[in-house]
Design a protein around this motif. Structure first.
Motif, short mmCIF file in Angstrom:
data_model
loop_
_atom_site.label_atom_id
_atom_site.label_comp_id
_atom_site.label_asym_id
_atom_site.label_seq_id
_atom_site.Cartn_x
_atom_site.Cartn_y
_atom_site.Cartn_z
N VAL A 73 -113.12 97.62 14.31
CA VAL A 73 -112.04 97.54 14.73
C VAL A 73 -111.02 96.68 14.29
N THR A 74 -109.52 97.19 13.59
CA THR A 74 -109.23 96.77 12.79
C THR A 74 -107.49 96.61 13.85
N ALA A 75 -107.06 97.40 14.23
CA ALA A 75 -106.06 98.43 14.77
C ALA A 75 -105.83 97.48 15.64
N PRO A 76 -104.46 97.18 16.04
CA PRO A 76 -104.33 96.47 17.69
C PRO A 76 -104.35 96.99 18.55
N ILE A 101 -106.37 97.22 29.25
CA ILE A 101 -105.90 97.23 30.36
C ILE A 101 -106.97 97.60 31.79
N ALA A 102 -107.29 96.50 32.59
CA ALA A 102 -108.09 96.86 33.45
C ALA A 102 -108.33 96.49 34.16
N GLY A 103 -109.02 97.17 35.56
CA GLY A 103 -108.83 96.99 37.41
C GLY A 103 -109.79 95.82 37.48
N MET A 140 -114.45 94.33 30.42
CA MET A 140 -113.28 94.31 29.69
C MET A 140 -113.39 92.92 28.51
N ARG A 141 -113.74 92.04 29.14
CA ARG A 141 -113.81 90.18 28.83
C ARG A 141 -114.16 90.36 27.26
N GLU A 142 -115.74 91.07 27.52
CA GLU A 142 -117.04 90.94 25.93
C GLU A 142 -116.19 91.86 25.00
N ARG A 171 -104.85 93.11 23.15
CA ARG A 171 -104.22 92.16 24.73
C ARG A 171 -105.32 92.50 25.18
N LEU A 172 -105.49 91.68 26.37
CA LEU A 172 -106.19 91.78 27.89
C LEU A 172 -105.89 91.62 29.14
#
Length: 154
Positions: free
Chosen positions: A92-95, A99-101, A112-114, A123-124
């Protein structure tokens, strides 16, 4: 992942595969359950949504999901979540904005960090107080975070 990190969300893809096989039996039961007028109150009592969340909006979402073919919906989920290829995310090359709960037990923060670490341009953002239903719980904040990100894509 479930055994290593005790993440209940890791059990969902294989359970979706089993549920897909039983979808013709489960679909009428699911549709009847979400048609109940007291659904929003039940959702609130189970604490599936944070106190700030809109239980009526979640009930509406569940009703809209019930209008779909459950077998196809579960098959799509199983494909997306359960059978990911090694290295798929690296392609996946798209920005990407994740957004994680912070209180999400389905797509947990370690999961989500993985994903974040596997993506090339990501960006997380973490909403510490949110669950898996953060669009329903914090719609204004989500909108505020999405606007600048989407503006960078134009």
């Amino acid at each position: 992942r479930f055994v290593r990190n005790l993440e209940p969300g890791a059990l969902l893809p294989p359970l979706a595969g089993l549920a897909r096989l039983a979808a013709p039996l489960l679909e009428p039961v699911y549709r009847a359950a979400v048609a109940r007028p007291e659904l929003a109150g039940i959702i609130r009592q189970t604490r599936l949504i944070s106190p700030s969340g809109d239980a009526d909006a979640l009930a509406g979402l569940l009703r809209s999901i019930a209008r779909n073919d459950l077998r196809r919906l579960l098959a799509a989920y199983e494909q997306l979540a359960g059978r990911g290829e090694d290295g798929l995310l690296a392609r996946v090359t798209a920005p990407t904005l994740l957004i994680a709960g912070g209180r999400d037990v389905i797509a947990t923060l370690p999961m989500m960090r993985e994903v974040y670490e596997a993506l090339a341009d990501a960006r997380l953002e973490v909403y510490a107080e949110a669950t898996h239903l953060l669009p329903i719980e914090l719609p204004a904040r989500l909108s505020e975070d999405l606007r600048p990100f989407l503006a960078t894509l134009e």
